[in-house]
Each structure stands twice: as structure tokens, then as C-alpha cells.
Design a protein around this motif. Structure first.
Motif, short mmCIF file in Angstrom:
data_model
loop_
_atom_site.label_atom_id
_atom_site.label_comp_id
_atom_site.label_asym_id
_atom_site.label_seq_id
_atom_site.Cartn_x
_atom_site.Cartn_y
_atom_site.Cartn_z
N ASP A 331 0.74 -1.20 -0.17
CA ASP A 331 0.01 0.02 -0.01
C ASP A 331 0.78 1.26 0.00
O ASP A 331 0.27 2.33 0.34
CB ASP A 331 -1.02 -0.15 0.97
CG ASP A 331 -0.33 -0.24 2.61
OD1 ASP A 331 0.81 -0.44 2.55
OD2 ASP A 331 -0.92 -0.31 3.51
N ILE A 332 2.00 1.02 -0.34
CA ILE A 332 3.08 2.37 -0.42
C ILE A 332 3.34 2.64 -1.91
O ILE A 332 3.65 1.85 -2.86
CB ILE A 332 4.31 2.23 0.12
CG1 ILE A 332 4.17 2.19 1.66
CG2 ILE A 332 5.16 3.53 -0.20
CD1 ILE A 332 5.45 1.70 2.63
N LYS A 360 6.50 6.62 4.62
CA LYS A 360 6.58 7.78 3.80
C LYS A 360 8.17 8.18 3.52
O LYS A 360 8.68 8.24 4.67
CB LYS A 360 5.85 8.95 4.08
CG LYS A 360 4.32 8.77 4.08
CD LYS A 360 3.86 9.75 4.81
CE LYS A 360 2.07 9.61 5.00
NZ LYS A 360 2.07 8.42 6.14
N CYS A 361 8.90 8.34 2.45
CA CYS A 361 10.13 8.63 2.17
C CYS A 361 10.41 9.51 1.09
O CYS A 361 9.97 8.88 -0.23
CB CYS A 361 11.08 7.95 2.85
SG CYS A 361 11.25 6.47 1.66
N ILE A 362 11.37 10.28 1.00
CA ILE A 362 12.14 10.76 -0.28
C ILE A 362 13.62 10.63 -0.25
O ILE A 362 14.18 10.56 0.84
CB ILE A 362 11.58 12.01 -0.59
CG1 ILE A 362 12.21 13.06 0.19
CG2 ILE A 362 9.99 12.40 -0.63
CD1 ILE A 362 12.19 14.46 -0.15
N THR A 363 13.98 10.62 -1.46
CA THR A 363 15.63 10.59 -1.73
C THR A 363 15.81 11.57 -2.91
O THR A 363 15.10 11.40 -3.88
CB THR A 363 16.00 9.15 -2.05
OG1 THR A 363 15.83 8.35 -0.97
CG2 THR A 363 17.55 9.42 -2.08
N ILE A 381 4.06 9.54 -0.90
CA ILE A 381 3.54 11.13 -1.22
C ILE A 381 3.61 11.22 -2.67
O ILE A 381 4.35 11.03 -3.46
CB ILE A 381 4.59 12.04 -0.49
CG1 ILE A 381 5.18 11.81 1.01
CG2 ILE A 381 4.20 13.41 -0.88
CD1 ILE A 381 6.01 12.57 1.26
N ARG A 382 2.30 11.62 -3.23
CA ARG A 382 2.03 11.76 -4.62
C ARG A 382 2.68 13.00 -5.07
O ARG A 382 2.36 14.16 -4.68
CB ARG A 382 0.74 11.70 -4.97
CG ARG A 382 -0.12 10.26 -4.80
CD ARG A 382 -1.45 10.35 -5.15
NE ARG A 382 -1.93 9.04 -4.66
CZ ARG A 382 -3.32 8.59 -4.70
NH1 ARG A 382 -4.15 9.72 -5.38
NH2 ARG A 382 -3.82 7.48 -4.74
N ALA A 408 4.94 20.58 -6.62
CA ALA A 408 4.95 19.23 -7.25
C ALA A 408 3.89 18.21 -6.52
O ALA A 408 3.62 17.28 -7.20
CB ALA A 408 6.20 18.66 -7.21
N ASN A 409 3.38 18.66 -5.35
CA ASN A 409 2.47 17.81 -4.63
C ASN A 409 1.28 17.43 -5.36
O ASN A 409 0.46 18.26 -5.90
CB ASN A 409 2.31 18.34 -3.13
CG ASN A 409 1.76 17.20 -2.31
OD1 ASN A 409 0.61 16.64 -2.50
ND2 ASN A 409 2.42 16.95 -1.22
N PHE A 410 0.85 16.03 -5.39
CA PHE A 410 -0.46 15.80 -5.90
C PHE A 410 -1.66 15.09 -5.16
O PHE A 410 -2.27 14.62 -5.65
CB PHE A 410 0.19 15.05 -7.36
CG PHE A 410 -1.26 14.48 -8.34
CD1 PHE A 410 -1.82 15.81 -8.85
CD2 PHE A 410 -1.53 13.31 -8.41
CE1 PHE A 410 -2.83 15.46 -9.81
CE2 PHE A 410 -2.68 13.18 -9.32
CZ PHE A 410 -3.35 14.24 -9.94
#
Length: 433
Positions: A331-332, A360-363, A381-382, A408-410
Motif C-alpha cells: 500500500d505504498i 513515507k520517504c523521499i530521496t 507522497i504523490r 509538485a504535490n499531487f
């Protein structure tokens, strides 16, 4: 007499070619497939098994669409391509002539010579036939007391999710020491390891399959682990260790092959009037840092659009633009734009942020010397593809991207936003480096 365009394969690349040729011309078009009568969304197969969709819902076009648009469909298996006579021979002995031929034959699951790999109950998860086989092999947790999945890619985790949706215990054998760590940086891969285990999947990292054991009826009854010799009882074995271009039937055709069908930037093979697109096409001229073969939905679609122009008299080179892709780990949701390497390159510096909920993470990848933004991975995070595509084209700095990340967030209106947390973490990293 109108030119006859024959397309082998009714996946996204072949069907896109046919649709765009029809928009541009009145040429005769035939699509050949041995898999299904009609085009369907391959990425939706899992949702049929999980009960979220019916097969007819996965067909983007009504069955009457093809006749209305004068696209002939033929259900058949092509055995040989006779390019000297511009003729195809089918498994039933019949033939078909063509003027131009498009090979959009896709991929097949890898097999690496494991003893028992052809037993009943051993299968991939790529085609409609694979879905039908899984329905037969694992209808519920009474008929299947355990499944073992071999191979830690996207198809493997989808298959694990499918089986768990019917409460079937799953053991997941991944030869790498962390899930998909050839693609994902360590922080992301580690998060997905934990997420898989949190979904009650028995994840075995650094583990290889030795052999598959048979019962008295020729069905899989267990697997043997290479490292320990452990015998693990199971009824179903999913072979999901990647895919390979489906090109065996072309070995003696005279068409140049590598791992796939070799093509130039115009998607032409070495034989005049024969083209290859999609999963089976292998670029031998190179396109930036892209791999020669890309088994990705959107690149198949773009190849189809490009080739239709060439076939209709407007020769175009295939230009896929900036790399992007998306997938789902249980579900990610995962998206990637530009280049973020699992093992950072010498010129690359990575910034990693992970939320305390561990889902949730970003690189973000930055060029060390110039500060230029190279790419981003997002989990949970879309984000908007067109915004990152624009920033990559404009060669923005990572400082700029982080400052404007909210643009950029959707995510929908009532979702929580994490940009301020990310900005703070990024600034803290700058202060400590």
C-alpha cells in the motif's frame, strides 16, 4: 492495393501503434496475439485475482472498437518470420503476408535452470494465462497451504500481495541482502523490507532457490534453500526473477538479436520493413543513461506513437525524454523522476528523509559540484510528473526543488503535507556537511 501493416503482440506498444496508424492513414492493419482476443491492461491483472475488478473491466476499449476502426484481430501463434517473402507462418500451418511488420512481442518470465522449474504449480505472473493458472493453483488457503515466491522485483511483490489477499501464507526468497537494492537506495530498500514483513510475509533476504521438489503427481511440494538445505513445503512456486524478451521464435529469422531485438533510434531492425517496440526492443545506439531494454508501460506507448509516424511517412527518432516510473509496494505508492541510483555515483550526493510512521520517504539526488537536481524518489507522497519533468529540463538546483516542492504535490486536499518537515531536514543536512 493498400499497404498491409501486421503487428505481432496486442500489448500497449502494439495497440498504440495500430491506433495511431489508423489516425494517420487508411492502411490495412492486423494485430496478432496468442494470449488474448483483445487488448487488456496487464498492470491490472493482479486486481482481478484480488477481486477488485473483473477481466472485462481491464479492457480499455469495447470489443466493437476494433471493427469500427478497421483493425483486424487474429488469435494465433507465430512460429516463423520469413522476411525474404514477407510472410508469417502460424503454428496451425497457415500463413499471412505483410508489407511492414511490427514486432511487439513483449517478455516472458526468467527461468534459470532450477531443477523442478517446469513442475505443475510452478509459474510466473506476466500473462493472462499466468493469472488463470494462479486461480487454478491457489484458489484459496485450503488448496494452497503455502506459496514460495522466488525473486525480489516488482512482479514478486505484486504476486505476494495477491496471494496474501486470499490469506495464503507466503515466503519471499530474495537473493539480495535488501529488497530491490540494485535500484533503491539503502534507506528506501530498508523501509520496504520492514513494510513487507509488517504485511505478514516471510521475507528471506540473501536467500537463493536450489531446487523445487515434486510429489508423486508431478506437482511442486516443496522448495530447497541453497544456503541452508532447508526444505520448505509449499503448493505454489512463483518465479518472478525478472523477465526476458520473448524472441526465441526469431533465432533463425535473420533478424539481429542480442538479449532482445536490436533496433536503431527509429526502431528499425536490420531487416527492411521490420520494426520492434516495447519490452522486446533492444536499443543498440544508446539513449543517455537508459538501459538498452526497458520493460516499462509508458515507454512501450511512446515507441508505438513514434513508430506510427515513421510507418505513415513521417520518420521520427524515439525520444523518451527524462526517466520516470511508478509502482506500488503493497500500500505504498512509489514514483521516480530523473536518476537516483541504488548505489550513489561518484558525482552524486543523496538527501534522504523518512517519516516517523516508516511508510513515507523521499530521496533526492544532487550533482556534488554543480548542485544541479538530478532526480527524486518518492514513497507514500504523490507528486506531479509534469513539474519534475519541467525542473529537470530547466536544470534547476536541488535547493530550488526543495524550496518549491509543494508545487509538485499531487495529494488530495485533505491529505497531510510534509514539505516543511522535508525542508527542515534538508537545511539541517546542509548545515552539517
Amino acid at each position: 492495393m493498400e499497404e498491409h501493416i501486421v503487428i505481432i503482440g496486442n500489448g500497449i506498444s502494439g495497440v498504440t501503434t495500430a491506433r495511431h496508424i489508423r489516425k494517420l492513414s487508411d492502411k490495412k492493419i492486423t494485430i496478432i496475439s496468442a494470449e488474448t482476443d483483445h487488448f487488456f491492461s496487464r498492470t491490472a491483472l493482479m486486481y482481478i485475482y484480488m477481486g477488485h475488478m473483473k477481466y472485462d473491466m481491464t479492457k480499455p476499449y469495447e470489443d466493437y472498437f476494433w471493427k469500427k476502426n478497421r483493425i483486424d484481430l487474429k488469435r494465433a501463434f507465430v512460429e516463423t518470420v520469413d522476411h525474404a517473402n514477407k510472410q508469417l507462418q502460424f503454428a496451425d500451418g497457415s500463413t499471412m503476408a505483410y508489407d511492414k511488420l511490427v514486432l511487439a512481442v513483449g517478455s516472458k518470465p526468467n527461468k534459470f535452470g532450477w531443477p523442478g522449474q517446469d513442475l505443475e504449480g510452478v509459474q510466473g505472473m506476466y500473462s493472462k494465462q499466468d493469472l488463470d493458472a494462479l486461480e487454478k493453483n491457489a484458489p484459496d488457503n485450503k488448496a494452497c497451504n503455502r506459496a514460495v515466491i522466488v525473486g525480489g522485483g516488482l512482479i514478486g511483490i505484486e504476486m505476494a500481495e495477491m496471494l496474501r489477499s486470499r490469506n495464503i501464507p507466503v515466503t519471499f526468497l530474495v537473493r539480495e541482502d535488501s529488497f530491490w537494492n540494485g535500484v533503491l537506495p539503502a534507506g528506501e530498500s530498508g523501509m520496504i523490507n520492514r513494510h513487507i514483513k509488517n504485511h505478514h510475509i516471510d521475507l528471506r533476504l540473501g536467500t537463493n532457490l536450489k531446487e523445487i521438489l515434486s510429489d508423486e503427481n508431478g506437482r511442486a511440494r516443496a522448495v530447497v534453500i541453497q544456503e541452508t538445505g532447508e526444505e520448505l513445503p509449499c503448493n505454489v512456486v512463483g518465479l518472478t526473477a525478472g523477465v526476458s524478451p520473448n524472441v526465441d521464435f526469431l533465432r533463425d529469422s535473420g533478424i539481429e538479436l542480442g538479449r532482445g531485438i536490436k533496433v536503431n533510434r527509429k526502431l528499425e531492425t536490420n531487416i527492411p520493413d521490420i520494426y520492434a517496440i516495447g519490452d522486446c526492443a533492444e536499443q543498440h545506439e544508446g539513449i543517455g543513461m537508459r538501459r538498452p531494454i526497458e520493460a516499462v508501460w509508458y515507454t512501450g506507448r511512446m515507441m508505438g506513437e513514434t513508430l506510427a509516424q515513421t510507418i505513415c511517412g513521417n520518420p521520427l527518432e524515439y525520444k523518451p525524454g527524462h526517466w520516470f516510473n511508478s509502482a506500488k509496494f503493497l500500500d505504498i505508492e512509489y514514483q521516480t523522476y530523473g536518476w537516483v541510483f541504488g548505489r550513489p555515483q561518484e558525482y552524486e550526493q543523496q538527501f534522504h528523509w523518512i517519516h516517523e510512521d516508516d511508510t513515507k520517504c523521499i530521496t533526492v539526488s544532487t550533482h556534488k559540484d554543480s548542485g544541479k537536481f538530478l532526480g527524486i524518489n518518492t514513497f507514500g507522497i504523490r507528486m506531479r510528473h509534469e513539474v519534475f519533468d519541467k525542473w529537470l529540463t530547466e536544470e534547476r538546483s536541488t535547493d530550488y526543488v526543495i524550496e518549491h516542492l509543494k508545487e509538485a504535490n499531487f495529494d488530495p486536499e485533505f491529505y497531510k503535507y510534509f514539505e516543511q518537515n522535508i525542508i527542515t531536514a534538508y537545511q539541517n543536512q546542509l548545515q552539517t556537511t
